[in-house]
Design a protein around this motif. Structure first.
Motif, PDB file in Angstrom:
ATOM      1  N   GLY A  19      43.005   1.092  18.293  1.00 40.34           N
ATOM      2  CA  GLY A  19      43.935   0.685  17.255  1.00 40.34           C
ATOM      3  C   GLY A  19      45.048  -0.219  17.739  1.00 40.34           C
ATOM      4  O   GLY A  19      45.754  -0.829  16.937  1.00 40.34           O
ATOM      5  N   SER A  20      45.205  -0.342  19.040  1.00 41.42           N
ATOM      6  CA  SER A  20      46.294  -1.157  19.575  1.00 41.42           C
ATOM      7  C   SER A  20      45.911  -2.618  19.782  1.00 41.42           C
ATOM      8  O   SER A  20      46.743  -3.421  20.187  1.00 41.42           O
ATOM      9  N   ARG A  21      44.657  -2.951  19.507  1.00 39.80           N
ATOM     10  CA  ARG A  21      44.260  -4.360  19.611  1.00 39.80           C
ATOM     11  C   ARG A  21      43.515  -4.776  18.344  1.00 39.80           C
ATOM     12  O   ARG A  21      42.541  -4.137  17.957  1.00 39.80           O
ATOM     13  N   PRO A  22      43.973  -5.841  17.721  1.00 38.54           N
ATOM     14  CA  PRO A  22      43.407  -6.284  16.437  1.00 38.54           C
ATOM     15  C   PRO A  22      42.131  -7.110  16.618  1.00 38.54           C
ATOM     16  O   PRO A  22      42.133  -8.328  16.463  1.00 38.54           O
ATOM     17  N   ASP A  23      41.035  -6.432  16.954  1.00 39.58           N
ATOM     18  CA  ASP A  23      39.780  -7.149  17.190  1.00 39.58           C
ATOM     19  C   ASP A  23      38.705  -6.805  16.159  1.00 39.58           C
ATOM     20  O   ASP A  23      37.525  -7.026  16.396  1.00 39.58           O
ATOM     21  N   GLY A  24      39.113  -6.236  15.022  1.00 36.99           N
ATOM     22  CA  GLY A  24      38.165  -5.891  13.971  1.00 36.99           C
ATOM     23  C   GLY A  24      37.534  -4.519  14.144  1.00 36.99           C
ATOM     24  O   GLY A  24      36.561  -4.203  13.468  1.00 36.99           O
ATOM     25  N   TRP A  25      38.091  -3.690  15.012  1.00 36.61           N
ATOM     26  CA  TRP A  25      37.530  -2.361  15.296  1.00 36.61           C
ATOM     27  C   TRP A  25      37.336  -1.530  14.036  1.00 36.61           C
ATOM     28  O   TRP A  25      36.433  -0.709  13.957  1.00 36.61           O
ATOM     29  N   TRP A  26      38.161  -1.735  13.026  1.00 36.89           N
ATOM     30  CA  TRP A  26      38.120  -0.920  11.810  1.00 36.89           C
ATOM     31  C   TRP A  26      36.850  -1.156  10.989  1.00 36.89           C
ATOM     32  O   TRP A  26      36.479  -0.317  10.189  1.00 36.89           O
ATOM     33  N   VAL A 168      51.573  10.304  31.256  1.00 32.59           N
ATOM     34  CA  VAL A 168      51.158   9.518  30.100  1.00 32.59           C
ATOM     35  C   VAL A 168      51.488   8.047  30.334  1.00 32.59           C
ATOM     36  O   VAL A 168      52.584   7.706  30.777  1.00 32.59           O
ATOM     37  N   LEU A 169      50.505   7.198  30.025  1.00 33.49           N
ATOM     38  CA  LEU A 169      50.681   5.754  30.062  1.00 33.49           C
ATOM     39  C   LEU A 169      50.269   5.194  28.715  1.00 33.49           C
ATOM     40  O   LEU A 169      49.401   5.755  28.044  1.00 33.49           O
ATOM     41  N   GLY A 170      50.858   4.084  28.319  1.00 37.12           N
ATOM     42  CA  GLY A 170      50.527   3.465  27.049  1.00 37.12           C
ATOM     43  C   GLY A 170      49.258   2.643  27.122  1.00 37.12           C
ATOM     44  O   GLY A 170      48.793   2.278  28.210  1.00 37.12           O
ATOM     45  N   PRO A 171      48.680   2.334  25.965  1.00 35.71           N
ATOM     46  CA  PRO A 171      47.463   1.525  25.925  1.00 35.71           C
ATOM     47  C   PRO A 171      47.615   0.163  26.599  1.00 35.71           C
ATOM     48  O   PRO A 171      46.643  -0.369  27.133  1.00 35.71           O
ATOM     49  N   SER A 172      48.820  -0.402  26.609  1.00 34.31           N
ATOM     50  CA  SER A 172      49.005  -1.726  27.223  1.00 34.31           C
ATOM     51  C   SER A 172      48.648  -1.699  28.710  1.00 34.31           C
ATOM     52  O   SER A 172      48.147  -2.696  29.241  1.00 34.31           O
ATOM     53  N   TRP A 173      48.883  -0.580  29.387  1.00 31.45           N
ATOM     54  CA  TRP A 173      48.511  -0.473  30.800  1.00 31.45           C
ATOM     55  C   TRP A 173      47.000  -0.615  30.943  1.00 31.45           C
ATOM     56  O   TRP A 173      46.507  -1.435  31.732  1.00 31.45           O
ATOM     57  N   LEU A 174      46.242   0.167  30.171  1.00 33.47           N
ATOM     58  CA  LEU A 174      44.788   0.116  30.273  1.00 33.47           C
ATOM     59  C   LEU A 174      44.237  -1.231  29.809  1.00 33.47           C
ATOM     60  O   LEU A 174      43.389  -1.828  30.477  1.00 33.47           O
ATOM     61  N   LEU A 175      44.732  -1.725  28.685  1.00 33.35           N
ATOM     62  CA  LEU A 175      44.250  -3.007  28.167  1.00 33.35           C
ATOM     63  C   LEU A 175      44.544  -4.140  29.138  1.00 33.35           C
ATOM     64  O   LEU A 175      43.735  -5.063  29.284  1.00 33.35           O
ATOM     65  N   GLY A 176      45.674  -4.075  29.834  1.00 29.68           N
ATOM     66  CA  GLY A 176      45.973  -5.079  30.857  1.00 29.68           C
ATOM     67  C   GLY A 176      44.967  -5.063  31.992  1.00 29.68           C
ATOM     68  O   GLY A 176      44.542  -6.116  32.468  1.00 29.68           O
ATOM     69  N   LEU A 177      44.559  -3.860  32.405  1.00 31.83           N
ATOM     70  CA  LEU A 177      43.536  -3.765  33.454  1.00 31.83           C
ATOM     71  C   LEU A 177      42.194  -4.268  32.955  1.00 31.83           C
ATOM     72  O   LEU A 177      41.446  -4.904  33.709  1.00 31.83           O
ATOM     73  N   LEU A 178      41.874  -3.991  31.702  1.00 27.74           N
ATOM     74  CA  LEU A 178      40.599  -4.435  31.145  1.00 27.74           C
ATOM     75  C   LEU A 178      40.543  -5.957  31.039  1.00 27.74           C
ATOM     76  O   LEU A 178      39.487  -6.564  31.244  1.00 27.74           O
ATOM     77  N   ARG A 179      41.685  -6.569  30.746  1.00 28.84           N
ATOM     78  CA  ARG A 179      41.748  -8.034  30.664  1.00 28.84           C
ATOM     79  C   ARG A 179      41.738  -8.667  32.044  1.00 28.84           C
ATOM     80  O   ARG A 179      41.239  -9.782  32.209  1.00 28.84           O
TER      81      ARG A 179
END
Length: 180
Positions: A19-26, A168-179
């Motif tokens: 839900g933290s990235r607007p890529d059409g997941w919904w 606890v870490l926020g999604p931005s940490w994980l998404l940054g690693l994924l990018r």
């Protein structure tokens, strides 16, 4: 393994991260969860998933220096587990899939059923929440050995996980690693 032989497990609140990235997941929650799984499997294999405090996993004898991951699926995203399961395991409604760093999956009991086993370094385990994903995450945090890091931005879940002994870490940490 982690510091002093301690396992490090990163528990991912999949709904919150998707839900933290607007890529059409919904439009296709299960498909988005499958894509996130592939990205996390690549990250797990790479050994780049070091929490920002620098206290990442340390290699043990014969073990790579990397954490294991648990992806918790809830709601419509639960359907992704069948797409990740190996032949013969598809359609299990009571469990989850496991994947090593190469993305291979195997069945695993649901955390709600008390079947939490240590997560191997580089493993990516997929757990289907039978009810609330948040409740499943907190139950896992309480049962898993070693250092537990939960990835979520959900304020109430963050508080519950901290109280249960996780970081606890926020999604931005994980998404940054994924990018990255």
């Amino acid at each position: 393994m982690g510091i002093g032989g301690q396992l490090v497990t990163i528990v991912v609140d999949v709904a919150n991260v998707m839900g933290s990235r607007p890529d059409g997941w919904w439009r296709d929650r299960a498909g988005a969860a499958v894509r996130l799984h592939a990205e996390i499997a690549r990250l797990a294999a790479s050994g780049r998933a070091i929490p920002p405090d620098g206290r990442g996993p340390e290699p043990g004898p014969g073990e790579p220096g990397r954490p294991g991951f648990v992806m918790v699926l809830e709601g419509a995203a639960r359907a992704a587990a069948a797409r990740l399961a190996p032949p013969g395991q598809a359609g299990r409604a009571d469990g989850a899939g496991r994947a090593d760093g190469a993305g291979r999956a195997a069945a695993e009991p649901d955390a709600d059923a008390g079947g939490t086993e240590p997560v191997r370094p580089g493993e990516v385990r997929v757990v289907q929440a039978r009810g609330s994903g948040d409740d499943t995450i907190v139950a896992m945090v309480r049962e898993l050995p070693g250092r537990r890091v939960v990835v979520t931005a959900d304020r109430e879940l963050r508080e519950r996980c901290l109280a249960a002994g996780a970081e606890v870490l926020g999604p931005s940490w994980l998404l940054g690693l994924l990018r990255g």
